[in-house]
Design an enzyme around this catalytic site. Structure first.
Site, mmCIF file in Angstrom:
data_model
loop_
_atom_site.group_PDB
_atom_site.id
_atom_site.type_symbol
_atom_site.label_atom_id
_atom_site.label_comp_id
_atom_site.label_asym_id
_atom_site.label_seq_id
_atom_site.Cartn_x
_atom_site.Cartn_y
_atom_site.Cartn_z
ATOM 1 N N LYS A 262 1.039 -1.166 -0.022
ATOM 2 C CA LYS A 262 -0.038 -0.048 -0.008
ATOM 3 C C LYS A 262 0.931 1.243 0.054
ATOM 4 O O LYS A 262 1.918 1.294 0.696
ATOM 5 C CB LYS A 262 -1.106 -0.023 1.209
ATOM 6 C CG LYS A 262 -1.914 1.363 1.328
ATOM 7 C CD LYS A 262 -2.785 0.722 2.453
ATOM 8 C CE LYS A 262 -4.137 2.000 2.617
ATOM 9 N NZ LYS A 262 -4.815 1.818 3.739
ATOM 10 N N SER B 181 -9.850 1.411 2.779
ATOM 11 C CA SER B 181 -8.684 2.511 1.598
ATOM 12 C C SER B 181 -7.736 1.572 1.145
ATOM 13 O O SER B 181 -7.205 2.018 0.195
ATOM 14 C CB SER B 181 -8.139 3.540 2.509
ATOM 15 O OG SER B 181 -7.263 2.872 3.294
ATOM 16 N N SER C 299 -10.132 -0.526 7.013
ATOM 17 C CA SER C 299 -9.390 -0.374 5.735
ATOM 18 C C SER C 299 -8.596 -1.524 5.023
ATOM 19 O O SER C 299 -8.298 -1.379 3.768
ATOM 20 C CB SER C 299 -8.340 0.842 5.529
ATOM 21 O OG SER C 299 -9.198 1.991 5.643
#
Lengths: 490, 102
Positions: A82, A157, A181
């Protein structure tokens, strides 16, 4: 098609093959790059694919094998990271214009540990800007699309990481979870996403959002994959004083052994009318699966479930408004053009207004407001009191059961652009935020599908356990996974 | 705590504290969305918190201190690669003090 077959292998098998020389790390990297080449542009899981770095890392691992040395327990496992986790290679943008050109001078602790274990980084994945969102639509670089149906969101996210694992662009990935997330995108994409206990994994090198809530965790195609990444990266770290100074118990040896006498709590509040019919039905399937495995199903109550979002949207923005103050346009990141007569204050305000997207600005302002003079007690302090009550409510539930079972998200993946009201988007995390508020571990794994016309959409179930109970939680998840095995898109 | 309807002036004040410079259109839309969010957050007032200690953090941790020894630091040249403006080995910023100083 061999590229497809490789991506379905467990991490353990991959590493064994690479260590024994039956498959080279280089071949594995090429196979992932071929899949990214074929479908990467459509899904937009990556902000940056690090092909040259991945090839170089694979050559080092292959050379290591040739010399007869051990390249580590994750040898040749291809990882996506990420883009809010600092890596020396490539950029670390947080999907923000503010950090568009930022290159980290250091690696996050998790990156150091995973690379030392033989893992190979293949790219940085898209996210809602600074991890603020539940759909990956808030990225400054455009949305990620769900591999099951590209007209839909992957969740967020960490939507890029979930989509990359699901599409077979990598073997596993890292995300961060402040209010769901990791777990919510895992649910919407149909892979496994694991948020360990707060303090179990170092946050050094994770760009801070809500410091008392943030936790790094793994995505994989199976529970074992998550357990293997967890084993390689967890444990105390001198560079993060909030890591717990505890030994991490072995989560791998007994993973496949079903737990006898497991008590599965099902909170009444998780059987809400807000659940879509398909989600409600998969929850009943999961309950039945545990029952048929000999587990005891226990009705429990968590009445504060529905104040979780209100609590979270005070605490998380408050912490974010403080954490994001560092983005000032002075030392790194975006600096706005100055007009004649502009001073330091104008530089700050213009750089931040040009560099941050609307959702980030909204949360900074919300956080600033709830911390401001005259409102601190009414909002922030009160939210912290409710937080303790939420934690105590979990503690009481765990006196009666070992794990809590419920849906990860009340709905499957929704259409891109389908939620324009911020609060409606925030409610996507109704079942996940309290995990972070209490600091306990949670895992989402696929347990069924919803048929939407000709499209099949995955539905994930969440298991939560007491703080530092990862070993038990992963075993309980593995039981459900064997009973209701997932499938992945071709 | 009752649902809070923010004024345009409130939003400008919060923006100033936040070091943000929203234009008029953004102030209007922020006023509406922040007011709506605060309306939802007002639900917190339904929870009985009498006598409950605030919980700022999930771990009961105390300070962990390192030995006071110089360790490795990042090389200045490497750190300055990310600087938006520099002069030699320094970050360049707008003038803060007048000539002659305060």
């Amino acid at each position: 098609m061999t590229t497809q077959a490789h991506a379905c292998d467990g991490l353990h098998t991959i590493a064994q093959q690479v260590r024994s020389g039956t498959v080279t790390a280089s071949a594995r990297v090429e196979s992932c790059l071929a899949r990214i080449e074929a479908r990467g542009a459509q899904i937009h899981a990556f902000n940056e694919v690090l092909a040259a770095d991945a090839r170089a890392a694979a050559l080092r691992i292959d050379a290591c094998v040739q010399r007869g040395e051990s390249p580590g327990p994750l040898a040749g496992v291809v990882l996506a990271i990420k883009d809010n986790i600092a890596t020396k290679i490539g950029h670390t943008t947080c999907s923000s214009r503010f950090l568009e050109n930022y290159r980290s001078p250091f690696d996050a602790t998790v990156i150091q540990r995973l690379e030392a274990a033989g893992a190979i980084l293949i790219g940085k994945t898209n996210l809602d800007e600074f991890a603020m969102g539940s759909s990956t639509e808030n990225s400054a670089f455009g949305p990620t699309r769900n591999p099951w149906d590209p007209s839909r969101v992957p969740g967020g996210s960490s939507g890029g990481s979930a989509a990359a694992v699901t599409a077979g662009f990598c073997d596993a990935a890292l995300g961060s979870d402040t209010g769901g997330s990791i777990r919510q995108p895992a649910s919407l994409c149909g892979c496994v996403g694991f948020k360990p206990t707060y303090g179990r994994i170092s946050r050094y090198g994770l760009v801070a959002f809500g410091s008392s809530l943030d936790q790094i965790g793994p995505f994989a195609r199976d529970v074992r994959g998550c357990a293997e990444l967890f084993a390689a990266m967890s444990g105390s770290d001198r560079l993060d004083s909030t890591t717990a100074p505890l030994e991490v118990p072995d989560c791998l040896t007994q993973l496949d052994e079903p737990l006898r006498g497991l008590r599965v709590g099902v909170p009444r509040e998780y059987r809400s009318d807000a659940n879509s019919p398909a989600v409600a039905s998969v929850l009943e399937d999961a309950i039945n699966a545990y029952r048929s495995l000999g587990a005891t199903i226990i009705d429990v109550e968590l009445p504060l479930t529905d104040v979780g979002i209100s609590t979270y949207y005070v605490i998380a923005p408050a912490e974010a408004s403080s954490n994001l103050a560092r983005f000032d346009g002075i030392r790194y990141g975006k600096r706005a053009e100055m007009a004649a007569g502009d001073g330091l204050e104008e530089l700050y305000a213009k750089s931040r207004s040009e560099g941050f997207g609307p959702e980030v600005q909204r949360r900074i302002m919300l956080g600033t407001y709830v911390l401001s003079s005259g409102y601190y007690d009414a909002y922030y302090n009160r939210a912290l009191q409710v937080r303790r009550r939420i934690r105590e409510e979990f503690d009481r539930a765990f006196e009666r059961c070992d794990v809590l079972l419920g849906p990860t998200s009340p709905i499957p993946a929704f259409e891109i652009g389908g939620k324009s009201d911020p609060w409606a988007m925030y409610l996507c995390d109704v079942y996940t935020v309290n995990t972070n508020i209490a600091g306990i571990p949670g895992i989402s794994l696929n347990a069924g599908y919803s048929q939407e016309g000709s499209v099949s959409l995955p539905i994930g179930m969440q298991l939560q356990g007491p703080a530092f109970s990862e070993s038990l939680l992963l075993r309980a998840a593995r039981m459900l996974e064997r009973a209701l095995p997932p499938v992945y898109p071709a | 705590m009752s649902a809070q309807e923010l004024s345009t002036q409130d939003v400008r004040h919060i923006a100033k504290l936040s070091r943000l410079a929203p234009n008029d259109a953004t102030v209007d839309s922020m006023r509406a969305t922040l007011s709506s969010i605060l309306g939802h957050i007002a639900k917190l007032s339904t929870v009985d918190v009498a006598g409950v200690q605030p919980m700022a953090h999930p771990l009961s941790i105390s300070n962990r201190l390192d030995a006071d020894e110089a360790g490795e630091t990042l090389p200045i040249e490497q750190v300055l690669l990310n600087a938006p403006a520099r002069v030699e080995r320094f970050l360049a910023v707008p003038k803060v003090l007048d000539e002659g100083g305060a």
